[in-house]
Write an enzyme that holds these catalytic residues in place. Structure first.
Site, PDB file in Angstrom:
ATOM      1  CE  LYS A  43     -32.399 -22.534  22.587  1.00 24.92           C
ATOM      2  NZ  LYS A  43     -31.444 -23.552  22.128  1.00 24.92           N
ATOM      3  N   GLY A  64     -27.549 -20.663  19.571  1.00 25.72           N
ATOM      4  CA  GLY A  64     -28.343 -21.460  20.505  1.00 25.72           C
ATOM      5  C   GLY A  64     -27.478 -22.357  21.387  1.00 25.72           C
ATOM      6  CG  ASP A  65     -25.071 -25.096  19.396  1.00 25.77           C
ATOM      7  OD1 ASP A  65     -26.235 -25.538  19.447  1.00 25.77           O
ATOM      8  OD2 ASP A  65     -24.365 -25.132  18.374  1.00 25.77           O
ATOM      9  N   GLY A 112     -34.275 -15.863  18.795  1.00 19.86           N
ATOM     10  CA  GLY A 112     -33.468 -14.913  18.030  1.00 19.86           C
ATOM     11  C   GLY A 112     -33.242 -13.633  18.823  1.00 19.86           C
ATOM     12  CG  ASN A 164     -20.690 -25.886  18.552  1.00 16.21           C
ATOM     13  OD1 ASN A 164     -19.598 -26.360  18.253  1.00 16.21           O
ATOM     14  ND2 ASN A 164     -21.608 -25.573  17.643  1.00 16.21           N
ATOM     15  CG  ASN A 209     -30.186 -27.731  17.416  1.00 14.65           C
ATOM     16  OD1 ASN A 209     -30.517 -26.817  16.646  1.00 14.65           O
ATOM     17  ND2 ASN A 209     -28.985 -27.785  17.976  1.00 14.65           N
TER      18      ASN A 209
HETATM   19  P1  ADP Z   1     -30.753 -21.022  17.424  1.00 15.80           P
HETATM   20  O1  ADP Z   1     -29.353 -20.595  17.092  1.00 15.80           O
HETATM   21  O2  ADP Z   1     -30.812 -22.291  18.202  1.00 15.80           O
HETATM   22  O3  ADP Z   1     -31.703 -20.983  16.245  1.00 15.80           O
HETATM   23  P2  ADP Z   1     -31.789 -18.459  18.297  1.00 15.80           P
HETATM   24  O4  ADP Z   1     -31.617 -17.923  16.913  1.00 15.80           O
HETATM   25  O5  ADP Z   1     -33.127 -18.347  18.899  1.00 15.80           O
HETATM   26  O6  ADP Z   1     -31.319 -19.969  18.463  1.00 15.80           O
HETATM   27  O7  ADP Z   1     -30.716 -17.694  19.191  1.00 15.80           O
HETATM   28  C1  ADP Z   1     -30.315 -18.166  20.459  1.00 15.80           C
HETATM   29  C2  ADP Z   1     -30.028 -16.986  21.347  1.00 15.80           C
HETATM   30  O8  ADP Z   1     -28.981 -16.198  20.759  1.00 15.80           O
HETATM   31  C3  ADP Z   1     -31.187 -16.045  21.514  1.00 15.80           C
HETATM   32  O9  ADP Z   1     -32.037 -16.454  22.573  1.00 15.80           O
HETATM   33  C4  ADP Z   1     -30.481 -14.734  21.839  1.00 15.80           C
HETATM   34  O10 ADP Z   1     -30.094 -14.712  23.186  1.00 15.80           O
HETATM   35  C5  ADP Z   1     -29.238 -14.828  20.982  1.00 15.80           C
HETATM   36  N1  ADP Z   1     -29.449 -14.164  19.679  1.00 15.80           N
HETATM   37  C6  ADP Z   1     -29.664 -14.759  18.492  1.00 15.80           C
HETATM   38  N2  ADP Z   1     -29.789 -13.837  17.510  1.00 15.80           N
HETATM   39  C7  ADP Z   1     -29.653 -12.626  18.092  1.00 15.80           C
HETATM   40  C8  ADP Z   1     -29.664 -11.264  17.627  1.00 15.80           C
HETATM   41  N3  ADP Z   1     -29.866 -10.957  16.338  1.00 15.80           N
HETATM   42  N4  ADP Z   1     -29.472 -10.296  18.527  1.00 15.80           N
HETATM   43  C9  ADP Z   1     -29.262 -10.575  19.838  1.00 15.80           C
HETATM   44  N5  ADP Z   1     -29.240 -11.818  20.335  1.00 15.80           N
HETATM   45  C10 ADP Z   1     -29.436 -12.847  19.494  1.00 15.80           C
END
Ligand code: ADP
Length: 298
Positions: free
Chosen positions: A223, A255-256, A225, A32, A163
């Protein structure tokens, strides 16, 4: 710029409106990121280091990668294995995943030091994840980290997303040890705070950044969320909050895609704060749409 992404691409079966019907696609965390790097950096070369079978579905996967502009010169072919597969299951709006990847060809990607060296020689940046490490036998994982370390000593840059996926590991102590071993040969590490808190006990994103910085990682991007992201770069911390996403449809590849957006921005000369914003902007687009792989100009 020449990137080499290292890991496993799987066949994806995604449910369609007609009950019992599935659409076949391809995805995987490092793939990805390669997909988005390719689109964000048209002048870069993006290669994928993996192993597939010699059967028709492996041919189809290679054709998909090539069609996406990803260089497949370092994909190894195995006569006795084929590619891994996962099925997306929908229970209402809730997605769950079933995997058939235990014997996938990708698990053999790091059996030959010569193949690893040849692939790395043609790259400026290598990108891998904790999932890449998780699917390898202990000796292969050690070989991969050893060759990355040697290549890095000659000027290569290693970017690593931990990851954390405990289900892919024998036990979490092995997972955490392997992740910190990979961090020790990495220039940039891109962890997600919730996973790191769960398995390393970090109390906040700054603690995650500090732990990797203490392992000599010069650039740590945490990161988080929809919460504030943090970059700790050469001792300086910056924090950026992702812009709100109006409708989160599917968080697959958040995240990817973020990682690709961040890396491309940094390669283009952006400072860490601007690169965090670029990563978040791309991830925001991706999670607003169903599926892992978005055509950015589409
Ligand atoms: P992963 O998918 O690796 O668990 P995260 O959930 O931390 O990583 O999300 C990666 C990035 O995606 C975040 O740093 C943010 O930029 C974006 N992101 C994820 N969830 C949201 C959300 N609910 N609203 C806005 N941006 C988000």
């Amino acid at each position: 710029m020449r990137y080499l992404c290292i890991g496993e691409c799987m066949v994806e079966m995604a449910p369609q409106a007609d009950p019992g019907s599935y659409r076949m696609g391809y995805a995987g965390d490092t793939l990805n990121t390669a997909w988005y790097l390719r689109q964000l950096m048209p002048d870069a070369r993006v290669g994928y280091l993996t192993a597939v079978g010699q059967d028709a579905v492996s041919d189809a996967m290679l054709a998909f990668l090539a069609g996406a502009g990803i260089d497949t010169a370092h994909v190894q072919r195995r006569g006795d294995r084929t590619v891994g597969l996962y099925l997306i299951q929908l229970t209402g709006a809730e997605r769950s995943f079933a995997y058939w990847r235990g014997q996938s060809a990708a698990r053999t990607l790091a059996q030959d030091a010569g193949v690893l060296d040849a692939a790395l020689t043609g790259a400026d940046v290598a990108y891998l994840s904790g999932i890449t490490l998780a699917i390898l036998a202990d000796a292969d994982r050690a070989r991969l980290l050893d060759r990355l370390g040697a290549w890095r000593a000659g000027g290569g840059r290693v970017v690593f997303d931990p990851n954390l996926r405990p289900r892919l590991w024998d036990d979490t102590a092995t997972m955490c040890r392997a992740v910190m071993q990979a961090a020790a040969v990495s220039d940039t590490v891109l962890p997600s705070y919730d996973d790191e808190a769960a398995w390393f006990g970090d109390t906040d994103p700054a603690a995650t950044a500090a732990r990797y910085a203490a392992a000599d990682v010069t650039e740590v991007v945490v990161k988080n969320g929809d919460g504030p992201m943090l970059a700790l770069c050469d001792g300086t911390t910056v924090t950026v909050t992702p812009p709100p996403v109006a409708r989160v449809v599917d968080t697959t590849a958040a995240g990817d895609s973020f990682n690709a957006g961040y890396m491309a921005a940094r390669a283009g000369g952006a400072d860490p704060a601007a690169a965090l914003a670029a990563g978040a902007a791309l991830a925001g687009r991706v999670i607003g749409t169903r599926g892992a792989l978005l055509h950015l100009d589409g």
